[in-house]
Design an enzyme around this catalytic site. Structure first.
Site, PDB file in Angstrom:
ATOM      1  N   HIS A   1      -2.146   5.887  -3.040  1.00  0.00           N
ATOM      2  CA  HIS A   1      -1.334   4.996  -2.394  1.00  0.00           C
ATOM      3  C   HIS A   1      -1.724   3.993  -2.542  1.00  0.00           C
ATOM      4  CE1 HIS A   1      -3.834   5.151   1.294  1.00  0.00           C
ATOM      5  NE2 HIS A   1      -4.426   6.103   0.585  1.00  0.00           N
TER       6      HIS A   1
ATOM      7  N   ASP B   1      -6.913   8.804  -2.555  1.00  0.00           N
ATOM      8  CA  ASP B   1      -8.176   8.902  -3.732  1.00  0.00           C
ATOM      9  C   ASP B   1      -9.480   9.895  -3.561  1.00  0.00           C
ATOM     10  OD1 ASP B   1      -9.560   8.942  -0.986  1.00  0.00           O
ATOM     11  OD2 ASP B   1     -10.503   7.059  -0.590  1.00  0.00           O
TER      12      ASP B   1
END
Length: 413
Positions: free
Chosen positions: A40, A312
């Site tokens: 994102h 992540d």
């Protein structure tokens, strides 16, 4: 979201799009399929009352224009730019036609069901295919983790839990973080923090980290590594968002070297939790299975372009689960940057009648993020070629598709 700002971003990049430079591709090579695994884009940190951030400093944290954890307006702009850049590249390779919407079912976007991931996918599609009716698929219930993107432990045995904790402790033992903790203590004035005054936790250097690997939970750690990650993450997000430098870490970060020292904490946190082979293979299994289906087992019927948006932790665990070789991203201190994408590319070599795989990390540099630089083929995103241990690459970054298939087949076992 500020729709005027987003609209201006879309208009601005259209003006920059002329005279795009071609990317060099070996003669006879044709791009046939792309899958992007994206993190994102820019979000606000979690700095609510009682949070790790609030407990770790006497200083007041700056206000953000969105709630903690949500994609910011600027994050939307940055993702529009990335979408536009990827569209230019796809058009250059003949995967889409300039100025036209792609045919139905050729582009598939799928995001984890949190605001920041769904919004990132929406803004990417806006930048890449403005005005086109391409939905972003996600679980109906927002605010909950989709199993494909949820990096939780799926082995309920005590033996695995012990093995996973030992593996995380081993990863941490490889790191030299004393300098990072000392610099961070000074920046946040840790000795005067609520954590020190109320809980007698006055030293990050001397604190103990405790790892956990519980069934159906993400790998976790409590202690200075978690504190350090939260603080450095907040400073990094402030920098990207464009806060004045006297508000980024209260003006206490004075040099690139200090950023590098601090970033060791953020990268070390991620490495410890998600990059030991034992943990990564377990938590990334649903995502690996999805990618295997799209690129290997069902590739003849899969969409030509797939866009996945997660976190992540997804990228870090995926890179280890597939056994990528170590890599270095230039102009970035983050190992898995905000908005960065692992771009899997299936090519056909018509001369030799063979299929090939190329994998690149496509991301925005720290300065491109802070400055909100529009991206085009002339002013491109950063690209770093990645290599799988089981699929050695040639001088142009390509590896044989059958070897890639074998890597994926092994990873989903």
């Amino acid at each position: 979201m500020n729709k005027t700002l987003i609209a201006a971003a879309v208009a601005g990049i259209v003006l920059l799009a002329s005279n795009a430079q071609a990317q060099t591709v070996p003669e006879g090579y044709q791009l046939q399929q792309v899958l992007m695994m994206s993190r994102h884009n820019l979000r606000a940190p979690l700095a609510n009352n009682g949070s790790v951030l609030e407990q770790s400093t006497p200083n007041k944290w700056p206000e953000w224009d969105v709630p903690g954890g949500q994609l910011t307006t600027k994050g939307g702009v940055l993702e529009v730019y990335m979408g536009h850049y990827m569209r230019e590249w796809l058009a250059e390779q003949g995967m889409v036609k300039s100025g036209e919407c792609p045919p139905p079912y050729t582009v598939y976007a799928y995001a984890n069901s949190l605001q920041r991931t769904v919004a990132t996918a929406q803004f990417f599609i806006t930048g890449a295919f403005p005005g086109c009716d391409i939905p972003v698929h996600h679980q109906e219930k927002m605010g909950t983790m989709d199993p494909t993107f949820n990096p939780v432990i799926t082995d309920d045995s005590a033996a695995f839990s012990e093995q996973a904790v030992a593996a995380m402790e081993k990863e941490l033992s490889k790191l030299q973080l004393t300098d990072s903790y000392q610099l961070l203590e000074k920046i946040v004035n840790y000795k005067d923090s609520p954590a020190c005054k109320e809980k007698q936790q006055c030293s990050l250097v001397d604190g103990k980290n405790t790892f956990s690997a519980k069934y159906q939970q993400e790998p976790g750690v409590s202690g200075p590594l978690k504190v350090g990650n939260s603080l450095v993450d907040a400073f990094t997000l402030q920098y990207y968002e464009g806060f004045p430098m006297d508000q980024v870490a209260w003006g206490e970060i004075k040099s690139d070297q200090q950023w590098k020292v601090l970033s060791k904490l953020k990268n070390g946190y991620q490495d410890s939790l998600f990059t030991s082979p034992e943990v990564a293979r377990n938590v990334a299994k649903p995502l690996v299975s999805y990618i295997d289906k799209a690129l290997v087992t069902d590739r003849t019927s899969a969409p030509k372009i797939t866009v996945l948006v997660g976190h992540d932790s997804n990228i870090a665990s995926l890179l280890t689960a597939l056994d990528f070789k170590p890599y270095q991203l230039h102009d970035q201190n983050e190992r898995t940057p905000i908005g960065g994408k692992i771009v899997f590319q299936r090519w056909h070599d018509s001369k030799a009648n063979r299929d090939l795989m190329k994998i690149e990390y496509v991301y925005q540099s720290a300065e491109q993020l802070r400055n909100a630089d529009a991206l085009t083929l002339q002013a491109p995103a950063q690209r770093v070629t990645l290599e799988l241990s089981g699929c050695p690459i040639d001088a142009d970054g390509f590896c044989p598709m059958d070897k890639f298939d074998s890597v994926l087949n092994e990873a989903v076992k």
